[in-house]
Design an enzyme around this catalytic site. Structure first.
Site, PDB file in Angstrom:
ATOM      1  N   HIS A   1       4.296   1.578 -11.618  1.00  0.00           N
ATOM      2  CA  HIS A   1       2.865   1.631 -11.256  1.00  0.00           C
ATOM      3  C   HIS A   1       1.967   1.084 -12.363  1.00  0.00           C
ATOM      4  CE1 HIS A   1       3.550   3.875  -7.585  1.00  0.00           C
ATOM      5  NE2 HIS A   1       4.181   4.822  -8.219  1.00  0.00           N
TER       6      HIS A   1
ATOM      7  N   THR B   1       1.774  -1.749  -1.962  1.00  0.00           N
ATOM      8  CA  THR B   1       1.439  -3.053  -2.549  1.00  0.00           C
ATOM      9  C   THR B   1       2.086  -4.148  -1.715  1.00  0.00           C
ATOM     10  OG1 THR B   1       1.315  -2.108  -4.764  1.00  0.00           O
ATOM     11  CG2 THR B   1       1.641  -4.481  -4.625  1.00  0.00           C
TER      12      THR B   1
ATOM     13  N   LEU C   1       7.935  -3.738  -5.707  1.00  0.00           N
ATOM     14  CA  LEU C   1       6.516  -3.587  -5.437  1.00  0.00           C
ATOM     15  C   LEU C   1       6.361  -2.218  -4.792  1.00  0.00           C
ATOM     16  CD1 LEU C   1       5.486  -7.059  -3.915  1.00  0.00           C
ATOM     17  CD2 LEU C   1       4.945  -6.167  -6.180  1.00  0.00           C
ATOM     18  N   ASP C   2       5.332  -1.478  -5.188  1.00  0.00           N
ATOM     19  CA  ASP C   2       5.090  -0.170  -4.605  1.00  0.00           C
ATOM     20  C   ASP C   2       4.977  -0.288  -3.095  1.00  0.00           C
ATOM     21  OD1 ASP C   2       4.895   0.690  -7.233  1.00  0.00           O
ATOM     22  OD2 ASP C   2       2.710   0.660  -7.239  1.00  0.00           O
ATOM     23  N   LYS C   3       5.212   0.817  -2.416  1.00  0.00           N
ATOM     24  CA  LYS C   3       5.142   0.841  -0.955  1.00  0.00           C
ATOM     25  C   LYS C   3       3.786   0.354  -0.448  1.00  0.00           C
ATOM     26  CE  LYS C   3       5.861   3.997   2.923  1.00  0.00           C
ATOM     27  NZ  LYS C   3       6.159   5.378   3.307  1.00  0.00           N
TER      28      LYS C   3
END
Length: 185
Positions: free
Chosen positions: A134, A53, A49-51
């Site tokens: 992303h 998110t 998961l993105d930073k």
């Protein structure tokens, strides 16, 4: 009653600002949220998961399971809740259902977009079957909108425990583990 499990399975509600990695010199990682006895199990995040998110992240030491969940051929559903800067429309639903050109060789696989609220800031759930870099943000960017908040709710049969606050974790239940690993099938 004692029970033994060869592998460890942890559900984490990943908060924003934390990396989906096992180590980083500058930024806290998801493993930093766990007690030392779990860190010693050599757990790793299944997917990323993105930073910025938050949401469901599975941590395990079960490599074959991680491979099954992440394999592009398996097309495991991932469900996200998002707030979108912009008016999400029925036309966007059609575009997402056909696959979106996000600047790669092929468009994304068809995705299911549900509009919960439409307006200057829209709220949606989105089900995708891939995990490209992303991807959710790029899909909305491709239709002229920006994701301002993103949270993963589900991955395959695993659903984020609504009682877990960001940064909290728990072991998977026997039923969750069985559904994920395919035991007793």
């Amino acid at each position: 009653r004692l029970s033994f499990s060869e592998h460890c399975y942890v559900m984490l509600h990943k908060p924003t600002g934390v990396l989906s990695a096992t180590e980083d010199r500058c930024t806290p990682t998801v493993l930093d949220l766990l007690p030392l006895e779990l860190q010693k199990r050599e757990l790793f995040p299944v997917g990323r998961l993105d930073k910025d998110t938050e949401g469901l992240l599975l941590l395990t030491d079960d490599g074959p399971l991680a491979h099954r969940l992440l394999s592009p051929r398996r097309h495991v559903d991932k469900v996200y809740y998002a707030k979108i800067d912009g008016n999400v429309t029925e036309e966007d639903k059609k575009v997402f259902a056909e696959g979106v050109d996000i600047g790669e060789e092929k468009p994304t696989l068809p995705a299911k977009l549900d509009i919960l609220k439409s307006g200057e800031e829209s709220e949606i759930t989105l089900t995708i079957r891939e995990g490209k870099f992303h991807q959710v943000k790029r899909m909305f960017h491709a239709v002229g909108k920006e994701v301002v908040y993103l949270k993963r709710l589900c991955m395959g049969s695993l659903v984020l425990d609504e009682n877990l606050k960001p940064g909290e974790y728990r072991a998977l239940t026997d039923e969750e583990r069985r559904l994920l690993t395919g035991e007793n099938e």
